[in-house]
Write an enzyme that holds these catalytic residues in place. Structure first.
Site, PDB file in Angstrom:
ATOM      1  N   SER A 134       0.856  -1.172   0.000  1.00  0.00           N
ATOM      2  CA  SER A 134       0.000   0.000   0.000  1.00  0.00           C
ATOM      3  C   SER A 134       0.903   1.237   0.000  1.00  0.00           C
ATOM      4  O   SER A 134       1.851   1.318  -0.774  1.00  0.00           O
ATOM      5  CB  SER A 134      -0.924  -0.046   1.216  1.00  0.00           C
ATOM      6  OG  SER A 134      -1.775   1.070   1.261  1.00  0.00           O
ATOM      7  N   TYR A 148      -4.373   8.539  -5.970  1.00  0.00           N
ATOM      8  CA  TYR A 148      -3.385   7.567  -5.503  1.00  0.00           C
ATOM      9  C   TYR A 148      -3.737   7.104  -4.085  1.00  0.00           C
ATOM     10  O   TYR A 148      -3.793   5.900  -3.804  1.00  0.00           O
ATOM     11  CB  TYR A 148      -1.992   8.192  -5.522  1.00  0.00           C
ATOM     12  CG  TYR A 148      -0.906   7.278  -5.011  1.00  0.00           C
ATOM     13  CD1 TYR A 148      -0.442   6.208  -5.785  1.00  0.00           C
ATOM     14  CD2 TYR A 148      -0.330   7.476  -3.755  1.00  0.00           C
ATOM     15  CE1 TYR A 148       0.557   5.357  -5.314  1.00  0.00           C
ATOM     16  CE2 TYR A 148       0.665   6.636  -3.284  1.00  0.00           C
ATOM     17  CZ  TYR A 148       1.107   5.580  -4.062  1.00  0.00           C
ATOM     18  OH  TYR A 148       2.095   4.749  -3.595  1.00  0.00           O
ATOM     19  N   LYS A 152      -5.011   3.301  -2.691  1.00  0.00           N
ATOM     20  CA  LYS A 152      -4.302   2.599  -1.621  1.00  0.00           C
ATOM     21  C   LYS A 152      -5.204   2.404  -0.405  1.00  0.00           C
ATOM     22  O   LYS A 152      -5.113   1.378   0.284  1.00  0.00           O
ATOM     23  CB  LYS A 152      -3.044   3.371  -1.234  1.00  0.00           C
ATOM     24  CG  LYS A 152      -1.987   3.402  -2.329  1.00  0.00           C
ATOM     25  CD  LYS A 152      -1.534   2.023  -2.749  1.00  0.00           C
ATOM     26  CE  LYS A 152      -0.347   2.055  -3.684  1.00  0.00           C
ATOM     27  NZ  LYS A 152       0.091   0.695  -4.111  1.00  0.00           N
TER      28      LYS A 152
END
Length: 270
Positions: A134, A148, A152
């Site tokens: 992650s 982004y 994650k």
């Protein structure tokens, strides 16, 4: 016992460092990436302990076929590292539909497909360890990295559910949250949005902020990941990097304080 690793995004950055560390420890590796040519030298020097082939984790059918190929290479899989990913940099308003979908297809759905494809084998074995790469960015959204962080954060939530679902089968799941490392994530792994001029002052401030950050040798992260893979009871979540740890801890304290500040208002809702 010699273990077999399956590592996505193995040709560069953290994935390459994980591959090298596993080989140095005497293990076997199946490394996949969209382009595995950078692994040619490592394959040649591995005395048959590294098998590499191209795989796009965004293609679910290809992932399931690739997992069968990977299992056949050494007869089993022990450690699965979902590392493939990239960065989409830009303000939320600027992100196109195509960019958002392409980004999440790799960063989230790719890890989901790999997890789905490997769990039946690990369940049959009665053991295995899935390492989900992650990011410290999953701890909260930040300007220009919203998509982004979103991908994650979704990976984190899915992985926590997966850990609960498979632990009775002897399968371990660890969420790795790396900080900044010296990789090409922000070069060849980067997609940028078309900029809207109104955000120029914010971009200038962000550029100054990021210029002060330090990136570290991926081999340092790989050493820690090797330790995690050796643990009988590994952590369910691990931040990689001292600077990253301090930042996430501060964010957590800030969030906890905000939660407490509005406790009375929250409790009015039921």
């Amino acid at each position: 016992m010699t273990r077999t690793w399956f590592i996505t995004g193995a040709s560069r950055g953290l994935g390459r460092a994980f591959t090298e560390a596993a080989l140095a420890a005497g293990d076997q590796v199946v490394g996949v990436a969209r382009d595995v040519a950078p692994l040619d030298g490592l394959v040649a020097a591995s005395a048959g302990r590294l098998v590499a082939f191209p795989l796009d984790v965004a293609d679910r059918a290809a992932v399931f076929a690739g997992m069968q190929r990977a299992s056949a290479a050494f007869g089993r899989l022990d450690v699965v590292v979902n590392n493939a990913g990239g960065v989409l940099l830009g303000m939320v308003e600027e992100v196109t539909e195509q960019q958002a979908r392409a980004h999440l297809d790799t960063n989230f759905f790719g890890a989901l497909w790999v997890s789905q494809a490997v769990v039946p084998q690990l369940r049959e074995q009665g053991c295995g360890h899935v390492l989900q790469v992650s990011s410290m960015g999953s701890a909260g959204g930040f300007a220009a990295t919203g998509l982004y962080s979103a991908g994650k954060a979704a990976l984190d939530a899915m992985s926590e559910a997966l850990a609960m679902e498979v632990e009775r089968f002897g399968i371990k799941v660890t969420i790795l949250q790396p900080g900044g490392y010296e990789t090409d994530l922000f070069t060849s792994g980067l997609t940028q949005t078309a900029e809207i001029a109104d955000y120029a002052p914010l971009r200038e401030w962000l550029a100054g902020l990021w210029s002060e950050s330090e990136d570290f040798d991926p081999a340092l992260a790989a050493e820690v990941v090797l330790q995690v893979a050796n643990m009988a009871e590994p952590p369910k979540r691990l931040i990689l990097g001292g600077a990253a740890y301090d930042m996430v801890e501060q964010l957590t304290r800030t969030r906890t304080a905000e939660l407490a500040k509005w406790e009375s208002l929250s409790k009015q809702a039921d």
